[in-house]
Design a protein around this motif. Structure first.
Motif, mmCIF file in Angstrom:
data_model
loop_
_atom_site.group_PDB
_atom_site.id
_atom_site.type_symbol
_atom_site.label_atom_id
_atom_site.label_comp_id
_atom_site.label_asym_id
_atom_site.label_seq_id
_atom_site.Cartn_x
_atom_site.Cartn_y
_atom_site.Cartn_z
ATOM 1 N N THR A 216 -10.659 12.794 4.977
ATOM 2 C CA THR A 216 -11.523 12.828 6.159
ATOM 3 C C THR A 216 -12.363 14.106 6.175
ATOM 4 O O THR A 216 -13.562 14.071 6.515
ATOM 5 C CB THR A 216 -10.675 12.697 7.441
ATOM 6 N N ASP A 243 -7.722 0.673 5.406
ATOM 7 C CA ASP A 243 -7.587 1.656 6.497
ATOM 8 C C ASP A 243 -8.838 2.519 6.585
ATOM 9 O O ASP A 243 -9.341 2.784 7.675
ATOM 10 C CB ASP A 243 -6.378 2.574 6.250
ATOM 11 N N ASN A 244 -9.309 2.971 5.437
ATOM 12 C CA ASN A 244 -10.488 3.839 5.447
ATOM 13 C C ASN A 244 -11.747 3.078 5.861
ATOM 14 O O ASN A 244 -12.635 3.658 6.490
ATOM 15 C CB ASN A 244 -10.684 4.487 4.075
ATOM 16 N N ALA A 247 -11.467 3.067 9.572
ATOM 17 C CA ALA A 247 -11.475 4.433 10.128
ATOM 18 C C ALA A 247 -12.868 5.052 10.038
ATOM 19 O O ALA A 247 -13.366 5.626 11.016
ATOM 20 C CB ALA A 247 -10.465 5.298 9.383
ATOM 21 N N TYR A 248 -13.546 4.915 8.886
ATOM 22 C CA TYR A 248 -14.834 5.613 8.732
ATOM 23 C C TYR A 248 -15.971 4.862 9.417
ATOM 24 O O TYR A 248 -16.955 5.472 9.808
ATOM 25 C CB TYR A 248 -15.116 5.900 7.252
ATOM 26 N N ARG A 251 -15.463 6.168 12.918
ATOM 27 C CA ARG A 251 -15.711 7.615 13.009
ATOM 28 C C ARG A 251 -17.208 7.959 12.989
ATOM 29 O O ARG A 251 -17.657 8.859 13.677
ATOM 30 C CB ARG A 251 -15.014 8.313 11.837
ATOM 31 N N HIS A 347 -5.047 -2.505 12.567
ATOM 32 C CA HIS A 347 -6.144 -3.475 12.584
ATOM 33 C C HIS A 347 -5.680 -4.918 12.730
ATOM 34 O O HIS A 347 -6.484 -5.808 12.973
ATOM 35 C CB HIS A 347 -7.019 -3.313 11.323
#
Ligand SMILES: NC(=O)C1=CN([C@@H]2O[C@H](COP(=O)(O)OP(=O)(O)OC[C@H]3O[C@@H](n4cnc5c(N)ncnc54)[C@H](OP(=O)(O)O)[C@@H]3O)[C@@H](O)[C@H]2O)C=CC1
Ligand SMILES: CC(=O)C(=O)O
Ligand SMILES: [Mg+2]
Length: 550
Positions: A216, A243-244, A247-248, A251, A347
């Motif tokens: 991150t 997950d990324n 998440a991104y 974000r 998720h």
């Protein structure tokens, strides 16, 4: 490098903006080579024939990929001319399925630099690395992958670069983005792929992937630097691990113009195919749209992304969020997802079923008998998961079952088209992630759909770029989906097609882009004030006029 016509001169061309004539710099191809430097009978239209003959003379798809890569490097105009004139033949070579093999073999077939590599070793000086890009002022769209989930092939590390390159070739071919406005980017953050780590030719960092906090911190520095160096850039996140990916997207999406293709692009393209498929299935069953029940095999970034897009569509039909959510069931590697099953990834929670409290259900045929879905969507990477029993059970429940095996590349598809046609006795409404050939059945030719985000991202990206959108809103993604769904011609509808012919990709991208621009304007995220007052037909013409042609 994918430099188009290096050293191209610029001339000023008159263009009309809101009834006012302005002069705009347009890059021009360089003059023809001086007499004597090319064969005297070299003629552009015949040279396309020569190039296609050379392409077709190669036996293996990967050899065709290498030939096309070299052609793009040597003569980008000819490469894109061939793409545009032969979309059904060339798309599977520069994109899925062949791009999957190109990624697997990238460190072995690598020849020339193309794109931008940003390595974990660059942390602290990412800004400097980005400034090395040779066409900073022209940059408008970057596809960024970290190679951690390439198609259904897993963690391919730096070998993910051909995915970014392939997607951007489709931006150029499919939406007329200028080639020199594109930046393929691969973030080299290590890999957990043991085979690659042990391969002396592997071109990436030889270290395991980073812990989440370090990743991150790297992404924060990268995104800040991107904004500083490329203030006009739209970013497409591609093939990040689940997950990324989530998440991104959350974000960065309110701070930068960006979208995640696997979550949002896939959601949009599948919703579009679903809308057209549901019309056909409703005609056969008499069942209204609100009675559709969707079962997903696969609950990753694509499965959940599509689920959310379908939910938004059901909401548009007047359902409450709860009613819409109850239309959707997810299955992962542990079986049906339900609340009392135990802890689960964040998720998956939204679509987890509160209304099932029995033992774990893992057999797909049994799950189908319990859920009674009208549509079965595969985003699981499990080849053959839609077997004869699954398709026959779907066919017993539905006069026209909707079956979309969407995993890529083709060898991971949950079923093949000929199987779905045979086991459903020709009744299946079908779309797959990678292309399959048409089938003859009962004296008719049946056409499979290709439910691949390649139908959506070129138009979505073009619309966002032309609107100079400060962010990509859900409403823009939804507009791209509805635009695609509405783009079928009467002839395509007569053939029961649910996606338009790929040959029409330019027209489709223009229609989608115009709808995306309108959605950006309604959401107040557009910064191109010059097109706000255009009428719809003016806007459509203007979008087409912005497309680059080889
Ligand atoms: N057609 C298109 O346009 C697109 C297609 N795709 C394709 O979709 C596939 C999935 O992508 P993505 O969602 O990003 O990947 P993920 O890794 O995020 O998700 C894969 C999902 O499949 C589940 N799964 C794995 N094995 C099984 C099994 N045996 N039975 C049931 N479910 C299983 C996983 O379960 P668990 O969570 O338990 O691990 C996970 O939920 C890929 O092949 C990709 O190429 C992706 C984007 C666009
Ligand atoms: C098509 C695509 O984006 C994928 O399979 O990941
Ligand atoms: Mg992808």
């Amino acid at each position: 490098m994918n430099v188009v016509r290096k050293g191209a001169a610029k001339v000023l061309n008159p263009v009309w903006v809101n009834g006012v004539q302005k002069l705009k710099a347009v890059p021009q191809p360089p003059p023809k080579p001086a007499r004597g430097l090319i064969p005297p009978a070299l003629d552009d239209s015949l040279h396309t024939v020569r190039c296609m003959n050379q392409l077709r003379s190669k036996d293996k798809a990967i050899e065709k990929y290498i030939y096309l890569t070299q052609l793009k490097d040597a003569d980008p105009h000819m490469f894109y001319r061939l793409c545009l004139d032969n979309m059904p033949e060339i798309t599977p070579l520069i994109y899925t399925p062949t791009v999957g093999d190109a990624c697997l073999q990238f460190s072995h077939i690598y020849r020339r630099p193309d794109g931008l590599y940003v390595s974990y070793k660059d942390k602290g000086s990412i800004l400097k690395v980005l400034r090395n890009w040779p066409r900073i002022d022209e940059a408008r769209i970057a596809v960024v992958t970290d190679g951690s989930r390439i198609l259904g092939l897993g963690d391919l590390g730096l070998n993910g670069m051909p995915i970014s390159i392939g997607k951007l070739s489709l931006y150029v071919a499919g939406a007329g983005i200028h080639p020199s406005s594109t930046i393929p980017i691969c973030l080299d953050l290590g890999t957990n792929n043991k085979q690659f780590l042990g391969d002396p030719l592997y071109l990436g960092l030889r270290q395991p992937r980073l812990p989440p906090a370090e990743m991150t911190a790297f992404m924060d520095e990268f995104m800040d630097a991107m904004r500083t160096v490329f203030p006009k850039l739209l970013i497409q996140f591609e093939d990040f691990s689940t997950d990324n990916a989530f998440a991104y997207l959350s974000r960065f999406r309110d701070r930068y113009p960006l979208f995640n293709d696997d979550i949002q692009g896939t959601g949009a393209v599948v919703l579009s195919g679903f809308i057209n498929a549901a019309k056909l299935s409703s005609e056969a069953s008499g069942r209204p749209l609100k009675d559709q029940r969707i079962l997903f095999l696969g609950a990753g970034s694509a499965g959940v992304g599509v689920g959310m897009q379908l939910l938004a569509f059901f909401r548009m039909q007047g359902m409450s969020e709860e009613e819409a959510r109850r239309r959707i069931w997810l299955v992962d590697s542990q079986g049906l997802i339900f609340d009392s099953r135990g802890p689960m990834a964040e998720h998956k929670k939204f679509f987890s079923r509160p209304d099932y409290d029995g033992p774990p259900m893992t057999d797909l045929t049994e799950i189908i008998k319990y859920v009674k879905p009208t549509a079965l969507l595969g985003l699981s990477t499990i080849k053959g998961a839609f077997n004869q029993s699954v398709i026959e059970t779907m066919s017993a429940l539905n006069p026209r079952p909707i079956i979309f095996p969407l995993s890529n590349p083709v060898r991971l598809s949950e079923c093949e088209y000929h199987e779905a046609v045979q086991w459903s006795r020709g009744q299946v409404i079908f779309a797959s992630g990678s292309p399959f050939p048409p089938q003859e059945h009962g004296g008719r030719t049946l056409y499979p759909g290709q439910g691949n985000n390649m139908y959506v991202f070129p138009g979505l990206g073009l619309g966002a770029i032309l609107a100079r959108a400060s962010k990509v809103t859900d409403s823009m993604v939804e507009a791209s989906s509805l635009g695609l769904a509405e783009s079928l011609t009467p002839e395509e509808k007569t053939l029961d097609m649910i996606y338009p012919r790929v040959e029409r990709i330019r027209d489709i991208s223009a229609e989608i882009a115009a709808k995306v621009i309108r959605a950006a304007q309604r959401a107040g995220v557009d910064r191109n004030t010059e097109i706000r007052d255009m009428w719809d037909d003016q806007l459509a013409g203007w979008v087409k006029s912005k497309m680059w042609n080889p």
